[in-house]
Design an enzyme around this catalytic site. Structure first.
Site, PDB file in Angstrom:
ATOM      1  N   ASN A 387       0.769  -1.195   0.031  1.00  0.00           N
ATOM      2  CA  ASN A 387       0.100  -0.024  -0.128  1.00  0.00           C
ATOM      3  C   ASN A 387       1.094   1.295   0.068  1.00  0.00           C
ATOM      4  OD1 ASN A 387      -3.040  -0.825   0.487  1.00  0.00           O
ATOM      5  ND2 ASN A 387      -1.834  -2.393   1.702  1.00  0.00           N
ATOM      6  N   ASP A 388       1.454   1.636   1.103  1.00  0.00           N
ATOM      7  CA  ASP A 388       2.145   2.829   1.286  1.00  0.00           C
ATOM      8  C   ASP A 388       3.151   3.021   0.241  1.00  0.00           C
ATOM      9  OD1 ASP A 388       0.274   3.251   3.456  1.00  0.00           O
ATOM     10  OD2 ASP A 388       1.583   2.202   4.925  1.00  0.00           O
ATOM     11  N   VAL A 389       4.034   1.735   0.175  1.00  0.00           N
ATOM     12  CA  VAL A 389       5.340   2.000  -0.703  1.00  0.00           C
ATOM     13  C   VAL A 389       5.122   2.085  -2.382  1.00  0.00           C
ATOM     14  CG1 VAL A 389       6.643   0.657   1.066  1.00  0.00           C
ATOM     15  CG2 VAL A 389       5.545  -0.589  -1.081  1.00  0.00           C
TER      16      VAL A 389
END
Length: 461
Positions: A387-389
């Site tokens: 998600n965040d990466v």
């Protein structure tokens, strides 16, 4: 015996360093661990040769430690490895704190101890206790016993932490004056414990990889300090190796997230949670779903496919299924690579370990800087629970908490397929515009099941 012990120490240190060098790649990591373990065994034998001991207590300690450690290490799932690392690291810090307490008691409150023994013992007691209790909180957040979101006192948090640190240092000074009451060393341990809890609780789940590395470094430094107090060369060298390597890794993780270590310690962000498929501007957004059959067709006729693994792959234990799918694609002439972000998962190197476990060739694992330019030339990027990466808001939205964090340029690919169970956010707890992009399709479901279905469809083509 002293001469033999020091010779064995030198052998042990050589094995430590040689074993550590083996951890630079998945192919040599297992052997590196084994070599370092042999080095620690040699160091323990050398220490036992130097002084008289209560062999019964040593035997009990070995039996209890083995009974607890070996089954735990063998049975832990790869998804829980970050928690295990945090817990084992914390136990090391706690052991150092107890050693400092024991040194205080056996020396009559440092009545006739040298100055360096007093200072290093108090440092070990303070930092070891902080590391132990902080690691327990990190374990609780990773295990989801505690909320991954920041839990703190708001603006008063740093003032409270500073007060706790000052009180712990003050009690350490009082305890080290010589012949002091045992109450002072007890207060050092208690205040440091509260400080460890209060430092880690306000740090959000998105920063946990950095926190684990930082606590590991602190445990190493406290062990080295205890070694100075006890005149134990093995503890000094091993502790400094852990402290130095942990400090370097902490810095690298912070750089990978575009955050400073003081900013992380001051209170992180994130903790997961479900988000509706809409942005902060109130505009309702929709996602495009796909099927295993369509995903298989897209990848089968691609020239290059990049797989981006994340924590979702770890949770589903999908690494072996991913390897099988990649092998099938390569048999059809598709070039398959793996893009590894430094902080993907919940501890440094999490994805590398999982993929190495599935016998993915090391050469196929590409670090972020090495592969980012390849996305623009990639036909299909398969994102598995990351998600965040992969969040383009890190580049495009100055108001985003992760703005400025280096990410994988997944959105530059010609087509993106995201495997997720639901539209829940990542560990940072923020929405990902990638999911709503025109060239992105969502394949919902368990990652292992979805990849297996895609593989079956590939076989049918």
């Amino acid at each position: 015996m002293d001469t033999l012990a020091y010779v064995l120490y030198i052998v042990a240190f050589a094995l430590f360093i040689h074993g550590l060098s083996g951890l630079t790649g998945p192919r040599t990591a297992v052997r590196g661990n084994q070599i370092a373990a042999v080095g620690m065994l040699v160091a323990v034998v050398a220490t036992l040769l130097r002084v008289e001991h209560n062999w019964a207590l040593i035997a009990v300690g070995l039996v209890v430690g083995t009974a607890l450690g070996v089954p735990s290490a063998r049975q832990v799932k790869m998804t829980a490895m970050p928690q295990m690392v945090a817990l084992f690291n914390g136990v090391g810090g706690g052991a150092v704190a107890l050693i400092a307490w024991s040194e205080f008691r056996t020396s009559g409150g440092f009545a006739d101890s040298a100055g360096h023994v007093v200072v290093t013992s108090m440092f070990a007691a303070t930092v070891g206790s902080v590391s132990f209790w902080g690691s327990l909180i990190a374990y609780g957040k990773l295990q989801e016993i505690l909320s991954g979101r920041p839990i703190g006192l708001g603006r008063a948090q740093q003032a409270v932490n500073a007060l706790l640190l000052a009180a712990a240092v003050g009690c350490a000074v009082a305890a080290g004056l010589g012949g002091a009451s045992e109450l002072w060393i007890g207060l050092v341990l208690v205040l440091s414990a509260v400080l460890g809890v209060m430092v880690v609780l306000p740090i959000g789940g998105a920063d946990m990889p950095v926190v684990i590395s930082l606590l590991n470094a602190l445990t190493g430094l406290s062990a080295a300090a205890a070694g100075l107090a006890l005149d134990n060369t093995a503890m000094i060298v091993a502790g400094m190796i852990v402290g130095a390597s942990g400090s370097i890794l902490t810095h690298q993780m912070a750089v990978a997230m575009n955050r400073t270590i003081p900013a992380i310690v001051a209170g992180g962000f994130g903790g997961g949670g479900a988000l509706a498929p809409s942005g902060d501007d109130g505009v309702e957004r929709t996602v495009k779903s796909t099927s295993a059959a369509d995903a298989a067709i897209q990848m089968a006729y691609a020239a290059q496919v990049i797989v981006v693994p994340g924590y979702g792959m770890a949770v589903a234990q999908a690494q072996h299924a991913v390897k099988d799918m990649a092998d099938l694609l390569e048999s059809k002439g598709v070039d398959v690579r793996y893009a590894i972000h430094p902080v993907a998962g919940r501890m440094p190197g999490h994805m590398n370990v999982l993929l190495a476990e599935a016998d993915v060739p090391y050469d196929a694992l590409k670090e972020m800087d090495e592969i980012n330019d390849e996305f623009a030339r990639t036909d299909v990027t398969l994102v598995i629970g990351a998600n965040d990466v992969t969040n383009p808001a890190a580049r495009t939205d100055p108001s985003s908490p992760i703005h400025g964090m280096p990410i994988l340029n997944v959105d530059a690919s010609r087509n993106v397929i995201v495997l997720k169970r639901s539209m829940s956010s990542g560990f940072a707890g923020i929405d990902n515009p990638l999911f709503y992009a025109e060239r992105t399709s969502m394949l919902f479901g368990d990652a292992k099941k979805s990849v297996t279905e895609v593989t079956e469809e590939l076989k049918a083509l």
